[in-house]
Design an enzyme around this catalytic site. Structure first.
Site, PDB file in Angstrom:
ATOM      1  N   HIS A 106       2.906  17.077  19.513  1.00  0.00           N
ATOM      2  CA  HIS A 106       1.521  17.205  19.270  1.00  0.00           C
ATOM      3  C   HIS A 106       1.276  17.152  17.793  1.00  0.00           C
ATOM      4  O   HIS A 106       1.124  18.087  17.210  1.00  0.00           O
ATOM      5  CB  HIS A 106       0.847  18.253  19.936  1.00  0.00           C
ATOM      6  N   CYS A 132       2.657  13.172  23.736  1.00  0.00           N
ATOM      7  CA  CYS A 132       3.115  13.895  24.753  1.00  0.00           C
ATOM      8  C   CYS A 132       3.279  13.158  25.766  1.00  0.00           C
ATOM      9  O   CYS A 132       4.015  12.303  26.385  1.00  0.00           O
ATOM     10  CB  CYS A 132       2.485  15.135  24.710  1.00  0.00           C
ATOM     11  N   GLU A 168      -1.417  16.584  16.564  1.00  0.00           N
ATOM     12  CA  GLU A 168      -2.915  16.989  16.254  1.00  0.00           C
ATOM     13  C   GLU A 168      -2.911  18.497  16.166  1.00  0.00           C
ATOM     14  O   GLU A 168      -3.898  19.237  15.863  1.00  0.00           O
ATOM     15  CB  GLU A 168      -3.887  16.429  17.500  1.00  0.00           C
TER      16      GLU A 168
END
Length: 270
Positions: free
Chosen positions: A236, A131, A238
Site C-alpha cells: 500500500h 494490493c 498510500e
C-alpha cells in the site's frame, strides 16, 4: 505537490461496505450499502498533483442498473484508473471454489472492477492496482491467486499481522531489467508494508513480475507487457507516512503513473 497543468482527474474504484445486520425494508432507495474512497488513497493522488474521482458501483439491487452505468463514459472523461485495496477477490472470479467460507470474497465488486479495467484499457488510459487491485488485474487477464498464503504456502512469511497492520514490513527484490527497476536504479532490495493474506499464484499471460518478496518469492509487483500502462503493487503506497524511513519512497511509482496520464491528456488536447 501543487496541481499541475493540465489538471488530471484520476478515477478510483469504489470500496464497498455491506451492512452486517438486517436492514429495514422501507422501500424506495433505502439501503445501508456504502461505496467509499479511502482518505489515504485520495490524499496519495492529491500529493502527486491529481484530483481523485470515485467511480460508483452497481449491483442487482441498485436503482441504477448495470446497463445504465456507462463505464466507457468514465474512461473517456477521466485520465487514469486506480484500483483500491479491500475485500478478497472471489475465487469464483478465477474458476475456483472458496476453500473456506470467509474467503468467498466479493464477486459483485470483482465484476464491477473488471468492467472498469476493460473500459480504461480500451480507452488507452493507464491503470494502477493497489494490493487487491494487483490481484484483480492478475485475475482479469487470466491469472489465479493463493486464497490464503498461510494455508497454501505454510513456509511463507506472515504477510498480514493485525496488531501491526501497515507497520508489518518485509524486504522485496526488484527484478533487474524491468520498468520498476528503471525507476529505482540505485538499490534493488527495499522494504514495503504487507497487509494481505492472498497473493498471485499463476501469473496472467502477457504480464511480467517486477518485484518479489525476498524471503518467500511471493509476487509483489507486476506489469502488463505492451504499449498499455497496466501495473500494480501488492503493498500500500498510500500508507507510507511523510518522511517515512521504514519503507522506501513510492513517489517515483506515483509520478510514473501520473506522467503517462498527463502525456496522454496533452496529446489529446493538441
Amino acid at each position: 505537490m501543487p496541481f499541475q497543468s493540465p489538471s488530471l482527474l484520476i478515477g478510483v474504484s469504489a470500496r464497498i461496505y455491506y451492512p452486517s445486520g438486517p436492514v429495514l425494508d422501507l422501500g424506495g432507495v433505502w439501503t445501508k450499502t456504502l461505496h467509499y474512497l479511502e482518505q489515504s488513497v485520495a490524499q496519495w493522488l492529491m500529493r502527486g498533483g491529481a484530483l481523485p474521482v470515485m467511480i460508483p458501483a452497481v449491483d442487482a439491487q441498485s436503482v441504477v442498473q448495470r446497463e445504465e452505468l456507462h463505464l466507457g463514459h468514465y474512461a473517456e472523461s477521466l485520465d487514469g484508473l486506480v484500483l483500491q485495496g479491500g475485500n478478497d477477490v472471489a475465487p469464483a472470479s478465477y474458476g475456483q471454489q472458496p476453500l473456506s467460507p470467509e474467503w468467498a470474497g466479493d464477486p459483485v465488486r470483482d465484476a464491477y472492477e473488471m468492467a472498469l479495467i476493460q473500459a480504461f484499457v480500451q480507452a488507452g488510459k493507464p491503470v494502477f492496482g493497489i494490493c487487491r487491485g494487483l490481484q484483480l488485474l492478475n485475475v482479469k487477464f487470466g491469472g489465479t491467486l493463493w486464497q490464503d498464503i498461510q494455508t497454501q504456502q505454510p513456509h511463507a512469511l506472515q504477510h498480514v499481522k493485525t496488531d501491526l497492520y501497515e507497520r508489518n514490513v518485509h524486504a522485496i527484490e526488484i527484478v533487474p531489467g524491468t520498468h520498476l527497476a528503471a525507476l529505482y536504479p540505485a538499490q534493488q532490495d527495499r522494504q514495503v508494508n504487507s497487509i494481505h493474506h492472498q497473493a498471485i499464484r499463476d501469473l496472467a499471460p502477457g504480464f511480467v513480475v517486477e518485484a518479489r518478496s525476498v524471503e518467500d518469492g511471493i509476487v509483489e509487483a507486476i506489469r502488463k507487457q505492451g504499449p498499455e500502462f497496466v501495473a500494480g503493487v501488492q503493498w500500500h503506497p498510500e500508507f507510507r507516512h511523510k518522511n517515512e524511513s521504514l519503507t522506501f519512497d513510492d513517489g517515483p511509482i506515483l509520478q510514473d503513473f501520473l506522467s503517462v496520464a498527463r502525456g496522454l491528456k496533452r496529446n489529446s488536447m493538441r
